[in-house]
Design an enzyme around this catalytic site. Sequence first.
Site, PDB file in Angstrom:
ATOM      1  CG  ASP A 154      -2.341   0.471   0.879  1.00 46.61           C
ATOM      2  OD1 ASP A 154      -2.471   1.368   0.030  1.00 46.61           O
ATOM      3  OD2 ASP A 154      -3.319  -0.032   1.487  1.00 46.61           O
ATOM      4  CG  ASP A 209      -9.473   1.847  -1.280  1.00 47.45           C
ATOM      5  OD1 ASP A 209      -8.440   1.653  -1.954  1.00 47.45           O
ATOM      6  OD2 ASP A 209      -9.483   1.805  -0.039  1.00 47.45           O
TER       7      ASP A 209
END
Length: 433
Positions: A154, A209
């Site tokens: 991430d 996302d």
Amino acid sequence: FWCFFFFQAEDGIRDPLWSRGLGDVYKRQGLTPPLGFNTWNHFYCNINERIIKDAADALIRLHLKDAGYIYVNIDDCWMAKERDPKTKELVPDPYRFPNGIKPLADYCHSKGLKLGIYSSAGTKTCQGLPASLGFEEIDANTWARWGVDYLKYDNCYKNSESGKVRYGRMRDALNKTGRHMYYSICSWGDEDVWTWANPVGNSWRTTGDIEDTFESMRNIYKRNVFLAKYAGKGGWNDPDMLEVGNGKMSTREYTTHFILWAMAKSPLLIGCDMTRISEADLNILRNKDVIALNQDGLGKQAVCTLNCRDEDFTKDSKNAQITVGPLEKGAYAIAVTNWNNKNVFENVKINFVELNLPLKVYQVRDLWEHKDLGKKEGGFIVPKVEPHETVVFKLSPQNQFLTLTIICLLYTSDAADDTPCVDLGGRRIIKKK
């Protein structure tokens, strides 16, 4: 000039990764997009050892492994709040994972599955837990020792360094372990990641996302579909994980989601609770013909080809949108999408010339219904596309087993030595003199 035709078996075509000199350990992974499961979209931080084992068991019991889904990926929140004070290694949360991660990897491996793990290219993960910036080699070696097969990396709590530098360090650390781990860059599209990530990772997130809504799925798809030229075997655009089965879209909308992700050559990572999945959603995820599009060996992402303006991606779109992608053996995939909220599009014309297809005649198969529609010359008509629906077809040349390759023998004195010849799948062929 003279042109001659011959048939070349697929086995004779060289892997483009090696022709580009990308022989790193991580580049031996991901020659097709990965299929599997990830905890985040449904469970978020509410994970534990039982959930991971249940997911592995579900992949077997529901015959999803048979369809190609082999990764069981643990997202954020698996680690304890502090590293080991002596070794500086990451430590599994003692309450969520009292037996550690290695037994879970062993459990997955015993079933013919693979285990994935999560960290961030920053000082903390997105949930504020210890991450890997500055600890790349320690963490890579830890995961290799545990038997991890996949890393989602991430972008939270990053420093001032570029993504290329931060993600490159972890690539080097993973390669140094010698273990084959798929490397998923999750930088949300920052710094136009698609322009630099191909030599760094196996896939890269092109967007923020996803959420379990039709609007979120559509907006993410719109951004991702125009990036096809940056992706290929061993390096995929990633528009985020699947929401199929999480309950906030209709079966028709989840079908569109799945088809378009497959056409995009995206990683297909299930994001729902598979122990409670409906039969309708399970049938979407197990559609073997659509999965075959995603896993096609040519590795070419489909592109939006007709009705691709901004207004064509809206709830008020006036026309069906057509996406086209080349496949092996001279075949093509065509998806027809209705983004409109209310209107049914009827008698949608598929014109081979308009879509720049090289042949006049194709055998056509409806991949969602698993029905052969026969030989079509010049094109065909899609009778009806409902609101939020996508229908998908495979167009194959008459000969299903061999690729027709055109070798051009140029005898003119002024012909360039590098004049390219290509086969019907879009590969460059070395000219024969």
